[in-house]
Write a protein that holds these residues in place. Structure first.
Motif, short mmCIF file in Angstrom:
data_model
loop_
_atom_site.label_atom_id
_atom_site.label_comp_id
_atom_site.label_asym_id
_atom_site.label_seq_id
_atom_site.Cartn_x
_atom_site.Cartn_y
_atom_site.Cartn_z
N THR A 458 0.83 -1.19 0.00
CA THR A 458 0.00 0.00 0.00
C THR A 458 0.87 1.25 0.00
O THR A 458 2.06 1.21 0.29
CB THR A 458 -0.88 0.05 1.26
OG1 THR A 458 -0.03 -0.08 2.40
CG2 THR A 458 -1.90 -1.05 1.25
N GLY A 459 0.22 2.37 -0.28
CA GLY A 459 0.86 3.67 -0.15
C GLY A 459 -0.20 4.69 0.23
O GLY A 459 -1.28 4.70 -0.37
N THR A 460 0.10 5.54 1.21
CA THR A 460 -0.87 6.55 1.67
C THR A 460 -0.12 7.82 1.99
O THR A 460 0.86 7.80 2.73
CB THR A 460 -1.62 6.08 2.92
OG1 THR A 460 -2.17 4.78 2.71
CG2 THR A 460 -2.73 7.04 3.30
N TYR A 461 -0.62 8.94 1.45
CA TYR A 461 0.03 10.23 1.70
C TYR A 461 -1.04 11.30 1.83
O TYR A 461 -1.66 11.70 0.85
CB TYR A 461 0.99 10.55 0.54
CG TYR A 461 1.89 11.75 0.75
CD1 TYR A 461 2.02 12.38 1.97
CD2 TYR A 461 2.63 12.24 -0.33
CE1 TYR A 461 2.85 13.47 2.15
CE2 TYR A 461 3.48 13.34 -0.17
CZ TYR A 461 3.58 13.95 1.08
OH TYR A 461 4.41 15.03 1.24
N ASN A 462 -1.29 11.72 3.08
CA ASN A 462 -2.27 12.78 3.37
C ASN A 462 -1.56 14.10 3.58
O ASN A 462 -0.42 14.14 4.04
CB ASN A 462 -3.05 12.47 4.65
CG ASN A 462 -3.97 11.29 4.50
OD1 ASN A 462 -4.37 10.95 3.40
ND2 ASN A 462 -4.32 10.66 5.61
N TYR A 463 -2.27 15.19 3.29
CA TYR A 463 -1.70 16.51 3.55
C TYR A 463 -2.84 17.50 3.77
O TYR A 463 -3.89 17.40 3.12
CB TYR A 463 -0.82 16.96 2.37
CG TYR A 463 0.33 17.84 2.80
CD1 TYR A 463 1.47 17.28 3.38
CD2 TYR A 463 0.28 19.21 2.63
CE1 TYR A 463 2.53 18.07 3.78
CE2 TYR A 463 1.34 20.02 3.02
CZ TYR A 463 2.46 19.44 3.60
OH TYR A 463 3.51 20.23 4.00
N PRO A 464 -2.64 18.47 4.67
CA PRO A 464 -3.71 19.45 4.93
C PRO A 464 -3.96 20.36 3.72
O PRO A 464 -3.05 20.64 2.94
CB PRO A 464 -3.17 20.27 6.11
CG PRO A 464 -2.10 19.43 6.71
CD PRO A 464 -1.51 18.64 5.59
N ASN A 471 -8.34 17.68 4.82
CA ASN A 471 -7.13 17.06 4.25
C ASN A 471 -7.39 16.58 2.84
O ASN A 471 -8.53 16.30 2.45
CB ASN A 471 -6.68 15.88 5.11
CG ASN A 471 -6.12 16.31 6.44
OD1 ASN A 471 -5.40 17.31 6.53
ND2 ASN A 471 -6.45 15.57 7.50
N VAL A 472 -6.30 16.48 2.10
CA VAL A 472 -6.33 15.89 0.76
C VAL A 472 -5.49 14.63 0.77
O VAL A 472 -4.38 14.62 1.32
CB VAL A 472 -5.79 16.87 -0.30
CG1 VAL A 472 -5.67 16.20 -1.65
CG2 VAL A 472 -6.70 18.08 -0.41
N LEU A 473 -6.01 13.58 0.20
CA LEU A 473 -5.25 12.36 0.01
C LEU A 473 -4.43 12.54 -1.26
O LEU A 473 -4.93 12.33 -2.37
CB LEU A 473 -6.19 11.15 -0.10
CG LEU A 473 -5.55 9.77 -0.18
CD1 LEU A 473 -4.72 9.46 1.06
CD2 LEU A 473 -6.62 8.70 -0.37
N LEU A 474 -3.19 12.99 -1.08
CA LEU A 474 -2.36 13.24 -2.26
C LEU A 474 -2.09 11.96 -3.03
O LEU A 474 -1.94 11.98 -4.25
CB LEU A 474 -1.04 13.89 -1.85
CG LEU A 474 -1.14 15.30 -1.28
CD1 LEU A 474 0.25 15.82 -0.91
CD2 LEU A 474 -1.82 16.24 -2.27
N ASP A 503 -16.20 13.32 5.64
CA ASP A 503 -16.83 12.40 6.57
C ASP A 503 -17.00 11.01 5.98
O ASP A 503 -16.84 10.00 6.67
CB ASP A 503 -18.21 12.95 6.99
CG ASP A 503 -18.08 14.21 7.83
OD1 ASP A 503 -16.99 14.42 8.41
OD2 ASP A 503 -19.05 14.99 7.90
N ASN A 504 -17.34 10.94 4.69
CA ASN A 504 -17.61 9.65 4.06
C ASN A 504 -16.49 9.17 3.14
O ASN A 504 -16.61 8.12 2.51
CB ASN A 504 -18.92 9.73 3.27
CG ASN A 504 -20.11 10.03 4.16
OD1 ASN A 504 -20.22 9.48 5.25
ND2 ASN A 504 -20.98 10.93 3.71
N VAL A 505 -15.45 9.98 3.04
CA VAL A 505 -14.31 9.62 2.20
C VAL A 505 -13.05 9.68 3.06
O VAL A 505 -12.63 10.76 3.49
CB VAL A 505 -14.17 10.55 0.98
CG1 VAL A 505 -13.01 10.10 0.11
CG2 VAL A 505 -15.46 10.60 0.19
N THR A 506 -12.47 8.55 3.34
CA THR A 506 -11.27 8.46 4.17
C THR A 506 -10.19 7.71 3.41
O THR A 506 -10.46 7.08 2.37
CB THR A 506 -11.56 7.71 5.47
OG1 THR A 506 -11.90 6.34 5.17
CG2 THR A 506 -12.73 8.35 6.24
N ALA A 507 -8.97 7.79 3.93
CA ALA A 507 -7.89 7.02 3.31
C ALA A 507 -8.22 5.54 3.30
O ALA A 507 -7.90 4.82 2.34
CB ALA A 507 -6.58 7.29 4.06
#
Length: 525
Positions: A458-464, A471-474, A503-507
């Motif tokens: 996996t790969g996950t990169y969040n940023y404000p 936040n945006v899931l880059l 609220d309904n969209v998370t990493a």
């Protein structure tokens, strides 16, 4: 007047020319390459996910390859660059396995410098010479494998493994005792293997590593308004502890943070009264002093007296000249599990420090010591495997550097190349298994038939996003191997960049969508 036959002939040419233009135009807009009926069916299924409202402004890149024939079965924007996040670890782990071999082990020695008297007193020092072992026995299980939990302790809220993080130091202390030593003047850590390094968004890399150079804090709520109870692991006299955290009402937000400052570990934040025990960590700022203190503690538990305080700095001035241990007596040593085990830990839980550590190990393999030397070596090793690295730009081994970008095609090519190595099964089984373990354990929706059949990083990169808030899931990525319903082993790489979270969209929900795409690949081929 043009004769009818000639008119029809010219019209046919014109229509054919228009069709060619339309085909070229479709190829240039990034639409999927659907070269077969199975690919068309897959595209229809995938579109049911990628066209969802939450992905209106997102960018998708996907590819499916049969590594046995190198045939591309499906692709969408496969040559565009995407932020890879932690799928970057596929590159660093592939390179270190290729360069050092899956059975590579690191042996850490302890030397006695000075004279050992008849009374078992060492008129001199014990010197632990750090050789770059990233676990130092602190994760090793009785069968020699390395322990991991699905959420590593290095991540906030992660879990602690069963082995004692001091097990390796305890083993070394027992060996010192068995060598007939009961009293020493001092203990020194030789950390001259390379200079400590810490890049942007990167944990400190040091030649000596104990417990990933972290202090674990297990925090349990008490009465609202009161400080929570805290258990520190490993315990050390090197640090004082300052508990500034508060137990909040049941249902309140739990947010804890810890750090080490001037010899004090400080815990701040709130823990809800109904949260149960929550783990957090403080990063060690002086790994050599940390290791020395813990080693002295291990020696004292074996009844060995050390004539120096355990809570001081590492007395590096007492080290002999580099490379002069031939005249000293080796009184203990610790050998690591094979490299393939550490790679499994790194990939299963996305262990950032270990992934970046491999870059240093690559540099050391050429008698160099800088991180940039290691990245150069990584590129050379990957090209020697046959990888066209023009489709990758990487600045680290873990996936946190700003330059990190890859194309899905390059990732798939790397995975295909690794499937042909003699250790291919070990590399494949080192990946998280969808719905079973590691970072993909929660990414398999109910009814997804691919659970247990997808081995993928996996790969996950969040940023404000200060402009809009939230936040945006880059980047969210999933790349690895699928054992399909028909019995084939396929390679795939799937990325989505720039998803606004809410609220309904998370990493995690995006990760589940990628797991569902893997399930479509599983059932389609």
């Amino acid at each position: 007047m043009i004769p009818d036959i000639r008119r029809q002939y010219l019209a046919g040419i014109f229509i054919g020319f228009l069709l060619v233009l339309l085909i070229i135009s479709a190829g240039c807009t990034g639409t999927a390459n659907t070269t077969s009926s199975s690919s068309s069916a897959l595209e229809k299924n995938i579109s049911s996910i990628t066209s969802a409202p939450q992905y209106a402004h997102a960018s998708w890149g996907l590819i499916v390859v049969d590594p046995s024939t190198n045939q591309t079965l499906y692709e969408k924007n496969a040559d565009e660059m995407f932020t890879p996040a932690s799928t970057t670890k596929l590159f660093s782990t592939s390179a270190v396995l290729a360069a050092l071999g899956p059975d590579y082990r690191i042996t850490t020695p302890v030397y006695a410098t000075g004279t050992l008297g008849a009374d078992e007193t060492l008129d001199g020092n014990l010197v632990l010479v750090a050789k770059g072992d990233p676990t130092m026995g602190g994760r090793t299980l009785p069968d020699g494998t390395i322990a991991f939990t699905n959420a590593d302790h290095s991540e906030s809220g992660g879990s602690l493994t069963t082995p004692d993080p001091l097990a390796g130091l305890n083993d070394l202390a027992k060996q010192v005792k068995a060598a007939g030593i009961t009293k020493v003047s001092d203990v020194v850590i030789d950390d001259r293997l390379f200079t400590n390094y810490q890049g942007d968004y990167m944990a400190l890399l040091s030649p000596i590593v104990i417990n990933d150079n972290l202090v674990d804090l297990s925090v349990t709520p008490t009465t609202p308004g009161s400080a929570p109870s805290v258990v520190m692991r490993p315990e050390t006299s090197l640090y004082k502890f300052d508990n500034r955290a508060t137990t909040g009402p049941a249902g309140s937000v739990t947010a804890l943070d810890a750090g080490e400052e001037a010899g004090t570990v400080i815990l701040v934040g709130n823990i809800a009264a109904d949260a149960g025990t929550v783990n957090t960590t403080a990063a060690v700022t002086d790994p050599a002093a940390f290791a020395r203190s813990l080693f002295i503690g291990a020696l004292e538990r074996e009844g060995i007296t050390v004539g120096a305080a355990a809570n001081g700095d590492n007395p590096s001035a007492k080290l002999p000249a580099a490379g002069t241990y031939s005249s000293a007596k080796e009184v203990a040593n610790l050998t690591s599990p094979p490299l393939s085990e550490d790679v499994k830990l790194t990939l299963k839980v996305s262990q950032n420090m270990h992934a970046n550590y491999y870059v240093i190990l690559l540099a050391l393999s050429e008698n160099k010591t800088s991180f940039s030397d290691g990245m150069t070596k990584e590129g050379n090793v990957l090209r020697s495997l046959g990888l066209d690295t023009s489709g990758a730009m990487l600045g680290d081994g873990a996936g946190g550097d700003r330059v990190d970008h890859v194309s899905p095609r390059t990732v798939a090519e790397l995975l295909s190349l690794m499937s042909r190595q003699s250790y291919a099964d070990r590399f494949k089984n080192a990946q998280p298994v969808l719905g079973v373990d590691g970072s993909t354990v929660g990414h398999c929706a109910a009814g997804n038939p691919a659970c247990g059949h997808v081995y993928a990083k996996t790969g996950t990169y969040n940023y404000p996003d200060p402009l809009n808030g939230g936040n945006v899931l880059l980047s969210k990525g999933l790349a690895g191997y699928v054992d399909t319903k028909s019995g084939k082993q396929l390679v795939f790489a799937a990325y989505v960049n720039n998803v606004r979270l809410g609220d309904n969209v998370t990493a995690d929900s995006v990760g589940t969508d990628l797991g569902s795409i893997a399930g479509m690949i599983y059932g389609n081929y």
